[in-house]
Design a protein around this motif. Structure first.
Motif, PDB file in Angstrom:
ATOM      1  N   GLN A 183      11.003  15.227  -2.872  1.00 17.59           N
ATOM      2  CA  GLN A 183      10.299  15.399  -1.610  1.00 17.59           C
ATOM      3  C   GLN A 183       9.646  14.113  -1.124  1.00 17.59           C
ATOM      4  OE1 GLN A 183       7.668  18.781  -1.633  1.00 17.59           O
ATOM      5  NE2 GLN A 183       9.053  19.977  -2.882  1.00 17.59           N
ATOM      6  N   ILE A 184       9.681  13.076  -1.977  1.00 14.49           N
ATOM      7  CA  ILE A 184       9.123  11.792  -1.590  1.00 14.49           C
ATOM      8  C   ILE A 184      10.212  10.986  -0.900  1.00 14.49           C
ATOM      9  CG2 ILE A 184       8.131   9.648  -2.442  1.00 14.49           C
ATOM     10  CD1 ILE A 184       6.218  11.956  -2.680  1.00 14.49           C
ATOM     11  N   ASN A 185       9.868  10.345   0.199  1.00 17.57           N
ATOM     12  CA  ASN A 185      10.869   9.663   1.001  1.00 17.57           C
ATOM     13  C   ASN A 185      11.099   8.221   0.610  1.00 17.57           C
ATOM     14  OD1 ASN A 185      11.519  11.867   2.629  1.00 17.57           O
ATOM     15  ND2 ASN A 185       9.697  11.542   3.871  1.00 17.57           N
ATOM     16  N   VAL A 186      10.471   7.770  -0.461  1.00 22.62           N
ATOM     17  CA  VAL A 186      10.650   6.385  -0.875  1.00 22.62           C
ATOM     18  C   VAL A 186      10.581   6.284  -2.393  1.00 22.62           C
ATOM     19  CG1 VAL A 186       8.194   5.883  -0.646  1.00 22.62           C
ATOM     20  CG2 VAL A 186       9.827   4.019  -0.555  1.00 22.62           C
ATOM     21  N   ILE A 187      11.423   5.421  -2.951  1.00 26.32           N
ATOM     22  CA  ILE A 187      11.345   5.072  -4.366  1.00 26.32           C
ATOM     23  C   ILE A 187      10.910   3.620  -4.428  1.00 26.32           C
ATOM     24  CG2 ILE A 187      12.591   4.841  -6.548  1.00 26.32           C
ATOM     25  CD1 ILE A 187      14.569   6.925  -5.589  1.00 26.32           C
ATOM     26  N   GLU A 188       9.864   3.334  -5.199  1.00 20.83           N
ATOM     27  CA  GLU A 188       9.321   1.972  -5.269  1.00 20.83           C
ATOM     28  C   GLU A 188       9.442   1.418  -6.676  1.00 20.83           C
ATOM     29  OE1 GLU A 188       6.499  -0.996  -6.472  1.00 20.83           O
ATOM     30  OE2 GLU A 188       6.331   1.120  -7.008  1.00 20.83           O
ATOM     31  N   HIS A 189       9.810   0.127  -6.767  1.00 22.12           N
ATOM     32  CA  HIS A 189       9.863  -0.550  -8.061  1.00 22.12           C
ATOM     33  C   HIS A 189       9.695  -2.040  -7.838  1.00 22.12           C
ATOM     34  CE1 HIS A 189      10.839  -1.384 -12.192  1.00 22.12           C
ATOM     35  NE2 HIS A 189      11.908  -2.091 -11.870  1.00 22.12           N
ATOM     36  N   ARG A 190       8.675  -2.609  -8.491  1.00 21.67           N
ATOM     37  CA  ARG A 190       8.424  -4.055  -8.412  1.00 21.67           C
ATOM     38  C   ARG A 190       8.329  -4.567  -6.970  1.00 21.67           C
ATOM     39  NH1 ARG A 190      13.213  -5.945 -12.178  1.00 21.67           N
ATOM     40  NH2 ARG A 190      13.100  -7.711 -10.754  1.00 21.67           N
ATOM     41  N   ALA A 214      18.353   5.295   4.266  1.00 28.55           N
ATOM     42  CA  ALA A 214      19.245   4.523   3.390  1.00 28.55           C
ATOM     43  C   ALA A 214      19.077   3.016   3.575  1.00 28.55           C
ATOM     44  CB  ALA A 214      20.703   4.919   3.616  1.00 28.55           C
ATOM     45  N   THR A 215      17.831   2.570   3.630  1.00 27.72           N
ATOM     46  CA  THR A 215      17.551   1.139   3.738  1.00 27.72           C
ATOM     47  C   THR A 215      16.644   0.698   2.599  1.00 27.72           C
ATOM     48  OG1 THR A 215      15.644   1.501   5.189  1.00 27.72           O
ATOM     49  CG2 THR A 215      17.779   1.089   6.252  1.00 27.72           C
ATOM     50  N   LEU A 216      16.662  -0.607   2.352  1.00 28.70           N
ATOM     51  CA  LEU A 216      15.832  -1.207   1.329  1.00 28.70           C
ATOM     52  C   LEU A 216      14.845  -2.137   2.013  1.00 28.70           C
ATOM     53  CD1 LEU A 216      15.908  -1.122  -1.855  1.00 28.70           C
ATOM     54  CD2 LEU A 216      17.015  -3.349  -1.733  1.00 28.70           C
ATOM     55  N   ILE A 217      13.588  -2.112   1.571  1.00 28.17           N
ATOM     56  CA  ILE A 217      12.579  -3.002   2.140  1.00 28.17           C
ATOM     57  C   ILE A 217      12.049  -3.903   1.038  1.00 28.17           C
ATOM     58  CG2 ILE A 217      10.320  -3.162   3.240  1.00 28.17           C
ATOM     59  CD1 ILE A 217      10.894  -0.498   4.583  1.00 28.17           C
ATOM     60  N   TYR A 218      12.087  -5.209   1.293  1.00 27.38           N
ATOM     61  CA  TYR A 218      11.586  -6.178   0.334  1.00 27.38           C
ATOM     62  C   TYR A 218      10.961  -7.341   1.093  1.00 27.38           C
ATOM     63  CZ  TYR A 218      11.518  -9.590  -3.490  1.00 27.38           C
ATOM     64  OH  TYR A 218      11.121 -10.526  -4.420  1.00 27.38           O
ATOM     65  N   ARG A 219       9.690  -7.614   0.804  1.00 32.68           N
ATOM     66  CA  ARG A 219       8.954  -8.697   1.469  1.00 32.68           C
ATOM     67  C   ARG A 219       9.053  -8.586   2.993  1.00 32.68           C
ATOM     68  NH1 ARG A 219      10.661 -13.899  -2.339  1.00 32.68           N
ATOM     69  NH2 ARG A 219       9.459 -13.274  -4.187  1.00 32.68           N
ATOM     70  N   LEU A 258       0.832  -1.203   0.000  1.00 30.71           N
ATOM     71  CA  LEU A 258       0.000   0.000   0.000  1.00 30.71           C
ATOM     72  C   LEU A 258       0.867   1.254   0.000  1.00 30.71           C
ATOM     73  CD1 LEU A 258      -2.801   1.409   0.323  1.00 30.71           C
ATOM     74  CD2 LEU A 258      -2.435   1.278   2.787  1.00 30.71           C
ATOM     75  N   THR A 259       1.879   1.282   0.863  1.00 35.16           N
ATOM     76  CA  THR A 259       2.779   2.440   0.945  1.00 35.16           C
ATOM     77  C   THR A 259       3.500   2.666  -0.377  1.00 35.16           C
ATOM     78  OG1 THR A 259       3.113   1.999   3.298  1.00 35.16           O
ATOM     79  CG2 THR A 259       4.698   3.453   2.241  1.00 35.16           C
ATOM     80  N   ALA A 260       3.916   1.576  -1.011  1.00 30.97           N
ATOM     81  CA  ALA A 260       4.601   1.692  -2.300  1.00 30.97           C
ATOM     82  C   ALA A 260       3.686   2.309  -3.354  1.00 30.97           C
ATOM     83  CB  ALA A 260       5.085   0.317  -2.758  1.00 30.97           C
ATOM     84  N   LYS A 261       2.434   1.874  -3.382  1.00 32.45           N
ATOM     85  CA  LYS A 261       1.483   2.405  -4.358  1.00 32.45           C
ATOM     86  C   LYS A 261       1.175   3.874  -4.077  1.00 32.45           C
ATOM     87  CE  LYS A 261      -0.850  -1.813  -5.912  1.00 32.45           C
ATOM     88  NZ  LYS A 261      -0.834  -1.519  -7.357  1.00 32.45           N
ATOM     89  N   VAL A 262       1.060   4.219  -2.798  1.00 31.43           N
ATOM     90  CA  VAL A 262       0.836   5.622  -2.432  1.00 31.43           C
ATOM     91  C   VAL A 262       2.007   6.474  -2.907  1.00 31.43           C
ATOM     92  CG1 VAL A 262       0.737   7.230  -0.480  1.00 31.43           C
ATOM     93  CG2 VAL A 262      -0.698   5.175  -0.473  1.00 31.43           C
ATOM     94  N   GLY A 263       3.227   6.033  -2.621  1.00 29.16           N
ATOM     95  CA  GLY A 263       4.401   6.797  -3.023  1.00 29.16           C
ATOM     96  C   GLY A 263       4.526   6.935  -4.525  1.00 29.16           C
TER      97      GLY A 263
END
Length: 223
Positions: free
Chosen positions: A125-132, A141-146, A108-113
């Motif tokens: 100004q967005i605090n997250v970059i989302e892809h796949r 400076a962290t990555l979140i996956y599953r 949900l957060t990824a889709k919002v971003g």
């Protein structure tokens, strides 16, 4: 700070979404008066609305139509009624996306971003970059996956940020070295190779094999 309004009559779900989005530095409110949703949109002026389909008094399709009379704010429908007819209805009424319950809060957060970026074009100004389904948090400076948080070194983060800012484009080794050299620390070709190898190993250990592609003689890319 971007503002999100949640229109969800299950307050347990609404609070859970609010708590999660607040961790990503969004200003979030949820509706408790379902008779006058349009007025609350006007007062709060959200950058994005999360809208359930089944609501007291009038359903989400009705309120989407009412909101569209006064605003082009992005609307994501969130509903357990995820059949094709409801999804088509949501899009036809002016919705921008549809997420079927139950859903992962990180998705949900990824889709919002992603929708915020497409709508407002203020990626800085967005605090997250989302892809796949992969989220790169620019704040820490962290990555979140599953649901797994992957810690990155400063150089690994800079490399990944540059590649994810250029999805589908080849980024040359020279461009990457310039990004790493911003802090006046000398970075040579061998140093870059080592950093890329370590980053790839870290990604592979988290289930992200082949996330970074080598384009021989050109550079690297994320597809």
């Amino acid at each position: 700070m971007y503002k999100v309004m949640i229109v969800e009559d299950d307050l347990t779900i609404a609070r859970a979404i609010k708590d999660h989005l607040c961790k990503w530095d969004y200003d979030v409110t949820y509706v408790t008066d379902f008779k006058n949703i349009t007025e609350q949109v006007i007062r709060f002026l959200p950058h994005l609305v999360l809208l359930d389909v089944v609501l007291p008094f009038f359903n989400g399709f009705y309120w989407c139509g009412e909101i569209r009379k006064i605003s082009k704010v992005p609307i994501i429908f969130i509903s357990s009624a995820g059949d094709n007819m409801n999804i088509v209805m949501a899009i036809n009424m002016g919705g921008d996306d549809f997420i079927v319950k139950p859903f992962d809060l990180n998705v949900l957060t990824a889709k919002v971003g992603a929708l915020m970026r497409r709508t407002y074009s203020f990626q800085g100004q967005i605090n997250v970059i989302e892809h796949r389904g992969i989220l790169l948090n620019l704040s820490d400076a962290t990555l979140i996956y599953r649901d797994q948080k992957i810690e990155l070194t400063k150089n690994e983060f800079k490399i990944l940020q540059l590649l994810m800012e250029n999805i589908g484009k080849v980024v040359s080794r020279e461009e990457i070295m310039q990004r790493l050299w911003e802090n006046d620390a000398f970075v040579d070709d061998n140093t870059l190779t080592v950093n890329i190898a370590r980053l790839r190993k870290k990604l592979a250990e988290s289930g992200l094999d082949h996330f970074i592609t080598t384009k021989k003689g050109l550079g690297y890319m994320v597809e």
